[in-house]
Design an enzyme around this catalytic site. Structure first.
Site, mmCIF file in Angstrom:
data_model
loop_
_atom_site.group_PDB
_atom_site.id
_atom_site.type_symbol
_atom_site.label_atom_id
_atom_site.label_comp_id
_atom_site.label_asym_id
_atom_site.label_seq_id
_atom_site.Cartn_x
_atom_site.Cartn_y
_atom_site.Cartn_z
ATOM 1 N N ASN A 9 -83.018 17.829 145.137
ATOM 2 C CA ASN A 9 -83.784 18.063 143.907
ATOM 3 C C ASN A 9 -85.156 17.435 144.118
ATOM 4 O OD1 ASN A 9 -84.814 18.148 141.330
ATOM 5 N ND2 ASN A 9 -83.306 16.729 140.445
ATOM 6 N N LYS A 11 -87.688 17.610 142.344
ATOM 7 C CA LYS A 11 -88.340 17.250 141.077
ATOM 8 C C LYS A 11 -89.801 17.726 141.097
ATOM 9 C CE LYS A 11 -84.992 13.597 140.509
ATOM 10 N NZ LYS A 11 -84.655 12.290 139.963
ATOM 11 N N HIS A 95 -80.028 18.368 133.747
ATOM 12 C CA HIS A 95 -80.418 17.120 134.411
ATOM 13 C C HIS A 95 -80.805 16.082 133.359
ATOM 14 C CE1 HIS A 95 -82.526 14.203 136.843
ATOM 15 N NE2 HIS A 95 -81.886 14.698 137.880
ATOM 16 N N GLU A 97 -83.081 13.949 133.249
ATOM 17 C CA GLU A 97 -84.517 13.871 132.929
ATOM 18 C C GLU A 97 -84.891 14.930 131.890
ATOM 19 O OE1 GLU A 97 -85.862 13.956 136.979
ATOM 20 O OE2 GLU A 97 -85.085 11.931 137.247
ATOM 21 N N GLU A 167 -74.144 12.310 137.556
ATOM 22 C CA GLU A 167 -75.329 11.487 137.792
ATOM 23 C C GLU A 167 -75.456 10.442 136.696
ATOM 24 O OE1 GLU A 167 -78.240 13.747 140.552
ATOM 25 O OE2 GLU A 167 -78.825 14.070 138.492
ATOM 26 N N GLY A 173 -82.904 7.253 140.558
ATOM 27 C CA GLY A 173 -84.242 6.773 140.917
ATOM 28 C C GLY A 173 -84.417 5.278 140.758
ATOM 29 N N SER A 209 -79.620 7.725 143.398
ATOM 30 C CA SER A 209 -79.991 6.797 144.464
ATOM 31 C C SER A 209 -79.119 6.905 145.714
ATOM 32 C CB SER A 209 -79.999 5.355 143.938
ATOM 33 O OG SER A 209 -80.972 5.216 142.914
ATOM 34 N N GLY A 230 -82.229 13.159 144.981
ATOM 35 C CA GLY A 230 -83.604 13.202 144.507
ATOM 36 C C GLY A 230 -84.550 12.635 145.552
ATOM 37 N N GLY A 231 -84.916 11.365 145.395
ATOM 38 C CA GLY A 231 -85.908 10.728 146.260
ATOM 39 C C GLY A 231 -85.685 10.965 147.747
#
Ligand code: PGA
Length: 250
Positions: A9, A11, A95, A97, A167, A173, A209, A230-231
């Site tokens: 993802n 983002k 999600h 977010e 999640e 994150g 994470s 993600g990251g």
């Protein structure tokens, strides 16, 4: 055997050139490996270009969101059929977010899931509790609400195209990954609910994470079928090591 999936993802990150490079590195690293379904979800403006880079590889394209209708006067929205048109096979919905920053409700997410499934997309439906909800012992009731809302309108015959991503909001994150024990407990509960719905074999991904160091232990938990990343999905070496960790063992 349940399908294993690792989805990146991205983002609201990358630019046109970086998106192409990142997709190229993933294609090269994945090669012809199909034991794990690898998915990349770039920002909307780069979907078409990334689709070009992915052509001929087993890496699938996904959108990060879509609307509940296929066309019309909905300024700024992107429809499920548009995602299909530019080559997406997956879409992330629900999600945290979008739930927390954009105010999406379970009811809205449920209508989007229905529309995306009907358009032929596989839906990665995200669920997960906040830290306050975990501390209040509400994890399972949050799952029930989010699963019931998210799948409220889903056509029963299309449920097999749903992937669940657990999640925990507090792990996204933040560097605070949930422990493999916490993840397994959550996935076990989700699996029980999916079994009651007649789809015990839906893949359940963990996200929050995940990095290359933590992935092997997380993916070794019996009810974990891969990850939503993600990251670390922005770093090809990390992402490819995570894909490696998701390969079926033995
Ligand atoms: P993270 O994000 O890996 O950066 O924690 C995961 C996600 O939000 O899907």
């Amino acid at each position: 055997m349940r399908q294993r999936i690792v989805a990146g993802n991205w983002k609201m990150n990358t630019n046109r050139a970086v998106a192409r490079q990142l997709a190229g590195a993933v294609v090269q690293g994945v090669g012809s490996e199909t034991r794990v379904q690898v998915v990349v979800c770039p920002p909307f403006p780069y979907l078409t270009e990334v689709a070009e880079v992915l052509a001929g590889s087993p890496v699938a394209l996904g959108g990060q969101n879509c609307y509940e209708r296929n066309e019309g006067a909905f300024t700024g929205e992107v429809s499920p059929t548009m995602l299909v048109d530019v080559g997406c096979r997956y879409v992330i919905l629900g999600h945290s977010e979008r739930r927390h920053i954009l105010g999406e409700t379970d009811a809205f997410i449920g209508r989007k899931v229905d529309a995306a499934l009907k358009a032929g997309l596989r839906v990665i439906l995200c669920v997960g509790e906040t830290l306050e909800e975990r501390q209040a012992g509400q994890v399972n009731s949050v799952f029930d609400r989010q699963l019931q809302g998210g799948l409220a309108h889903a056509d029963k015959g299309l449920l097999s195209n749903v992937v669940i991503a657990y999640e925990p909001v507090w792990a996204i994150g933040t560097g605070h990954t949930a422990t493999p024990e916490q993840v397994q407990e959550a996935h076990r509960f989700l699996r029980t609910r999916l079994s009651e719905m007649g789809v015990p074999d839906l893949p359940i991904l963990y996200g929050g994470s995940v990095d290359a160091a933590k992935a092997p232990k997380l993916f070794a938990a019996p009810d974990v079928d891969g990850g939503l990343i993600g990251g670390a999905s922005l770093k090809p070496d990390q992402f490819l090591a995570i894909v490696q960790a998701a390969l079926p063992q033995g």
